[in-house]
Scaffold this active site. Structure first.
Site, PDB file in Angstrom:
ATOM      1  N   GLU A  15       6.033 -10.357  13.027  1.00  0.00           N
ATOM      2  CA  GLU A  15       6.885 -10.211  11.839  1.00  0.00           C
ATOM      3  C   GLU A  15       8.068 -11.181  11.864  1.00  0.00           C
ATOM      4  OE1 GLU A  15       7.139  -8.825   9.034  1.00  0.00           O
ATOM      5  OE2 GLU A  15       5.890  -7.033   8.916  1.00  0.00           O
ATOM      6  N   ASN A 153      10.143  -3.493   2.376  1.00  0.00           N
ATOM      7  CA  ASN A 153       9.546  -4.747   2.806  1.00  0.00           C
ATOM      8  C   ASN A 153       9.846  -5.823   1.763  1.00  0.00           C
ATOM      9  OD1 ASN A 153       7.960  -6.050   4.825  1.00  0.00           O
ATOM     10  ND2 ASN A 153       6.601  -4.276   4.889  1.00  0.00           N
ATOM     11  N   ASP A 205       3.703  -7.008   1.671  1.00  0.00           N
ATOM     12  CA  ASP A 205       4.366  -7.002   2.972  1.00  0.00           C
ATOM     13  C   ASP A 205       5.541  -7.974   2.945  1.00  0.00           C
ATOM     14  OD1 ASP A 205       4.851  -6.662   5.790  1.00  0.00           O
ATOM     15  OD2 ASP A 205       2.763  -6.118   6.044  1.00  0.00           O
TER      16      ASP A 205
END
Length: 296
Positions: A15, A153, A205
């Site tokens: 991430e 997100n 995302d």
């Protein structure tokens, strides 16, 4: 367009990729591994570990080599050490809305304020205990900005900084919102639906912004990265060779490479996606916007 494998990182949850222009290097985190990663084209891969999970990062303008990070118990400053550890200094502890929570997606606005959201570790529970916080340099506390979220997100800011984007990845939501953003006060307002992702492939995302003001977001579970124009129109979708791309970031000397981190799910057969958890590069033909530093 063929995605290029940058590193077979095998991250559990790769991430928060950030291109560090001064170093010409890509940084990102692996959340469950509690790791900060660095990749340089000629120097290879390096990794440092913390005592808590690291979810999102941004470079610090005032402390060379240091990062601000949203972790498990709050917002920290991280300094990589020669022994492969991260020296962590607490900046703003957070009283979560429920037990067993952590930070998730986050980044700085164009003025150098750090923004990050929190989520329940048990995402499947669907509990609306997620919150969005902002943090200013020199403050002792993070400011609660939004609540009633499940998995915040897709945080991003338009090139002029006057529009803020936020998504919720949970299967029951799958929405992306836009806000008017007051750059002087750091306050979002006029929340509105930007994109309903439910009819589209993949859950929303992590995201990035290009120089045209278009919003790039990973379509988790669909192996795609989508580009939406500022009016919310789906412009194109690019493939990556894994099902769960997690977040994208523009980098490279000309900021024309779109780096994509991904997730390597445990307990399932990965024969059809052996590169899951890897870092990939796409050449979309557009440039990104330089990532702001904290406290700049």
């Amino acid at each position: 367009m063929q995605a290029e494998l940058v590193l077979d990182a095998r991250n559990g949850t790769g991430e928060s990729p950030v291109w560090h222009a001064a170093e010409q290097a890509l940084y990102w985190v692996d959340i469950p591994a509690r790791a900060l990663n660095r990749w340089h084209a000629s120097e290879g891969h390096a990794q440092w570990h913390a005592d808590e999970m690291i979810a999102c990062i941004a470079p610090r303008a005032d402390l060379p080599g240091a990062w601000i990070a949203g972790m498990e118990s709050g917002i920290f400053s991280l300094q990589p050490q020669a022994d492969g550890t991260l020296a962590a200094t607490s900046l703003a502890p957070v009283a979560h809305a429920a037990p067993a929570m952590r930070f998730n997606d986050g980044r700085c606005d164009r003025q150098g304020r750090f923004w990050a959201g929190t989520m329940l570790l048990d995402m499947a529970a669907g509990a609306r205990v997620g919150r969005l916080y902002s943090y200013r340099k020199g403050s002792d506390n993070a400011t609660l900005q939004l609540d009633d979220l499940i998995v915040p997100n897709g945080l991003a800011f338009s090139p002029d900084g006057r529009t803020m984007y936020l998504s919720d990845s949970h299967p029951s939501v799958q929405a992306i919102w836009a806000f008017d953003y007051d750059t002087e006060t750091g306050t979002p307002s006029n929340r509105r639906l930007f994109v309903d992702m439910k009819p589209l492939p993949g859950r929303p995302d992590g995201a990035a912004i290009d120089v045209d003001g278009c919003y790039w977001i990973c379509g988790n579970d669909a192996g795609l990265v989508h580009r939406f124009t500022p009016d919310g129109r789906l412009d194109r979708s690019l493939e990556v060779p894994v099902k769960k791309p997690a977040m994208c970031a523009f980098g490279g000397p000309a900021l024309d490479t779109l780096f994509v981190t991904s997730i390597r799910p445990g307990g399932i057969d990965l024969a059809d996606q052996p590169l899951a958890g890897g870092v990939f590069a796409l050449r979309p033909g557009v440039q990104g916007v330089p990532e702001p530093t904290f406290g700049s």
